[in-house]
Write a protein that holds these residues in place. Structure first.
Motif, PDB file in Angstrom:
ATOM      1  N   GLU A  21       0.825  -1.207   0.000  1.00  0.00           N
ATOM      2  CA  GLU A  21       0.000   0.000   0.000  1.00  0.00           C
ATOM      3  C   GLU A  21       0.861   1.260   0.000  1.00  0.00           C
ATOM      4  OE1 GLU A  21      -2.854  -0.020   3.123  1.00  0.00           O
ATOM      5  OE2 GLU A  21      -3.884  -1.825   2.402  1.00  0.00           O
ATOM      6  N   VAL A  22       1.966   1.224   0.737  1.00  0.00           N
ATOM      7  CA  VAL A  22       2.869   2.375   0.781  1.00  0.00           C
ATOM      8  C   VAL A  22       3.509   2.605  -0.589  1.00  0.00           C
ATOM      9  CG1 VAL A  22       4.980   3.310   1.808  1.00  0.00           C
ATOM     10  CG2 VAL A  22       3.316   2.112   3.247  1.00  0.00           C
ATOM     11  N   ILE A  23       3.941   1.522  -1.249  1.00  0.00           N
ATOM     12  CA  ILE A  23       4.528   1.640  -2.581  1.00  0.00           C
ATOM     13  C   ILE A  23       3.520   2.211  -3.566  1.00  0.00           C
ATOM     14  CG2 ILE A  23       5.434   0.322  -4.546  1.00  0.00           C
ATOM     15  CD1 ILE A  23       6.714  -1.585  -2.501  1.00  0.00           C
ATOM     16  N   HIS A  24       2.286   1.721  -3.492  1.00  0.00           N
ATOM     17  CA  HIS A  24       1.231   2.218  -4.388  1.00  0.00           C
ATOM     18  C   HIS A  24       0.992   3.709  -4.150  1.00  0.00           C
ATOM     19  CE1 HIS A  24      -2.415   2.241  -6.803  1.00  0.00           C
ATOM     20  NE2 HIS A  24      -3.033   2.847  -5.796  1.00  0.00           N
ATOM     21  N   ALA A  25       0.942   4.118  -2.874  1.00  0.00           N
ATOM     22  CA  ALA A  25       0.731   5.537  -2.561  1.00  0.00           C
ATOM     23  C   ALA A  25       1.897   6.380  -3.057  1.00  0.00           C
ATOM     24  CB  ALA A  25       0.549   5.713  -1.053  1.00  0.00           C
ATOM     25  N   ALA A  26       3.121   5.869  -2.887  1.00  0.00           N
ATOM     26  CA  ALA A  26       4.307   6.598  -3.347  1.00  0.00           C
ATOM     27  C   ALA A  26       4.279   6.781  -4.859  1.00  0.00           C
ATOM     28  CB  ALA A  26       5.566   5.860  -2.916  1.00  0.00           C
ATOM     29  N   GLU A  27       3.937   5.723  -5.587  1.00  0.00           N
ATOM     30  CA  GLU A  27       3.882   5.813  -7.044  1.00  0.00           C
ATOM     31  C   GLU A  27       2.813   6.797  -7.499  1.00  0.00           C
ATOM     32  OE1 GLU A  27       3.330   1.727  -8.031  1.00  0.00           O
ATOM     33  OE2 GLU A  27       5.500   1.317  -8.167  1.00  0.00           O
ATOM     34  N   ARG A  28       1.677   6.782  -6.845  1.00  0.00           N
ATOM     35  CA  ARG A  28       0.592   7.713  -7.191  1.00  0.00           C
ATOM     36  C   ARG A  28       1.034   9.163  -6.971  1.00  0.00           C
ATOM     37  NH1 ARG A  28      -2.688   9.974  -3.724  1.00  0.00           N
ATOM     38  NH2 ARG A  28      -2.272   8.392  -2.146  1.00  0.00           N
ATOM     39  N   LEU A  29       1.653   9.435  -5.820  1.00  0.00           N
ATOM     40  CA  LEU A  29       2.090  10.791  -5.510  1.00  0.00           C
ATOM     41  C   LEU A  29       3.223  11.242  -6.430  1.00  0.00           C
ATOM     42  CD1 LEU A  29       1.982  10.567  -1.614  1.00  0.00           C
ATOM     43  CD2 LEU A  29       0.592  12.102  -3.016  1.00  0.00           C
ATOM     44  N   LEU A  30       4.150  10.336  -6.732  1.00  0.00           N
ATOM     45  CA  LEU A  30       5.240  10.679  -7.648  1.00  0.00           C
ATOM     46  C   LEU A  30       4.706  11.032  -9.032  1.00  0.00           C
ATOM     47  CD1 LEU A  30       7.799   7.983  -6.501  1.00  0.00           C
ATOM     48  CD2 LEU A  30       8.200  10.458  -6.452  1.00  0.00           C
ATOM     49  N   ASN A  31       3.685  10.318  -9.467  1.00  0.00           N
ATOM     50  CA  ASN A  31       3.044  10.656 -10.739  1.00  0.00           C
ATOM     51  C   ASN A  31       2.417  12.050 -10.671  1.00  0.00           C
ATOM     52  OD1 ASN A  31       3.706   8.232 -12.012  1.00  0.00           O
ATOM     53  ND2 ASN A  31       1.819   7.219 -11.359  1.00  0.00           N
ATOM     54  N   GLN A  32       1.784  12.354  -9.541  1.00  0.00           N
ATOM     55  CA  GLN A  32       1.116  13.641  -9.380  1.00  0.00           C
ATOM     56  C   GLN A  32       2.088  14.812  -9.431  1.00  0.00           C
ATOM     57  OE1 GLN A  32      -1.705  12.053  -5.981  1.00  0.00           O
ATOM     58  NE2 GLN A  32      -2.396  14.075  -6.589  1.00  0.00           N
ATOM     59  N   VAL A  33       3.295  14.619  -8.912  1.00  0.00           N
ATOM     60  CA  VAL A  33       4.260  15.727  -8.897  1.00  0.00           C
ATOM     61  C   VAL A  33       5.206  15.684 -10.094  1.00  0.00           C
ATOM     62  CG1 VAL A  33       4.143  15.851  -6.377  1.00  0.00           C
ATOM     63  CG2 VAL A  33       6.000  14.556  -7.456  1.00  0.00           C
ATOM     64  N   GLY A  34       4.974  14.750 -11.001  1.00  0.00           N
ATOM     65  CA  GLY A  34       5.710  14.731 -12.255  1.00  0.00           C
ATOM     66  C   GLY A  34       7.104  14.150 -12.196  1.00  0.00           C
ATOM     67  N   ILE A  35       7.315  13.158 -11.339  1.00  0.00           N
ATOM     68  CA  ILE A  35       8.615  12.489 -11.272  1.00  0.00           C
ATOM     69  C   ILE A  35       8.490  11.140 -11.976  1.00  0.00           C
ATOM     70  CG2 ILE A  35      10.388  11.505  -9.772  1.00  0.00           C
ATOM     71  CD1 ILE A  35       9.757  13.665  -7.759  1.00  0.00           C
TER      72      ILE A  35
END
Length: 252
Positions: free
Chosen positions: A121-135
């Motif tokens: 779940e943490v990895i999924h949240a990290a990937e979602r947030l990284l996508n949101q900030v354009g990394i």
């Protein structure tokens, strides 16, 4: 008006010096509201960062109360404060404070796993947030020394948001960035605030402050002025003039 998410009552902070006690915060009573983007401004030495750190439980006031959901942070011990910050707060600093020996993803996961034992779940949240900030995915295995200051600050924002904090605290988040990187970081703050994230930010920069919908002005350890705006809009060309007029009235 939205519900109160954090409040102070007669908040005091003093330091002992060779010349006696120096009062930095002088009985501040103020409410912070769910969904607000609050900017704290004032001259150097006015107590801005001291207030921010007292609000977040990262520093202990010498008097008064800081209330979150009816609980007084001032009465909490070190372990209780650490748990409170882990569950309720995110922090973005002027210097991103990334761990040099860890890559981008691991810098985020180490914070996320403090708040959850569910690694997937943490990895999924990290990937979602990284996508949101354009990394992009290929940047996530890089180390802090291999990325720009602007990207490092975006990583810092993701790290701060990984545990879905009630409050995001930011201390001069654009202070070490160039103008383009600053705009990118501020666009991210604006985007998350529009989605409901409550933010309290210290800044000395008017272009940063205009992203807020509420500005508190500190002088000599007291809040001497407050200014409210509508939520930030890209087409609000008069916004900077309104804030300038407020700051001039505060003798900024």
């Amino acid at each position: 008006m939205n519900s109160i998410i954090l409040q102070t009552e007669n908040l005091e902070k003093s330091f002992s010096t060779e010349y006696g006690m120096h009062r930095v915060l002088k009985g501040i009573s103020v409410d912070f509201f769910q969904g607000d983007f609050t900017a704290i401004m004032g001259e150097s030495g006015s107590g801005k960062s001291t207030l921010l750190y007292a609000l977040s439980g990262m520093d202990t006031p010498t008097g008064g109360r800081v209330l979150s959901a009816g609980k007084n942070l001032v009465n909490m011990n070190v372990n209780q404060l650490a748990e409170y910050r882990k569950r309720h707060c995110g922090f973005v600093f002027q210097n991103n404070c990334l761990i040099p020996s860890m890559n981008v993803m691991d810098n985020i996961l180490i914070s996320g796993l403090l708040g959850s034992s569910k690694k997937k779940e943490v990895i999924h949240a990290a990937e979602r947030l990284l996508n949101q900030v354009g990394i992009a995915p290929d940047a996530r295995t890089k180390y802090p020394s291999q990325i720009s200051g602007g990207m490092a600050q975006r990583v810092g924002i993701v790290r701060a948001l990984i545990n879905s904090p009630e409050l995001l605290f930011a201390d001069e988040p654009t202070g070490a960035l160039d103008s383009q990187s600053s705009k990118e970081v501020l666009d991210i703050f604006t985007s998350f605030n529009r989605a409901g994230q409550s933010i309290i930010m210290v800044t000395h920069d008017i272009k940063t402050a205009i992203r807020a919908n509420r500005i508190l002005y500190l002088k000599d350890g007291n809040i001497v002025g407050e200014f409210r705006l509508e939520p930030y809009g890209m087409d609000d060309f008069g916004r900077i003039n309104k804030v300038n007029e407020f700051l001039e009235a505060m003798r900024w």
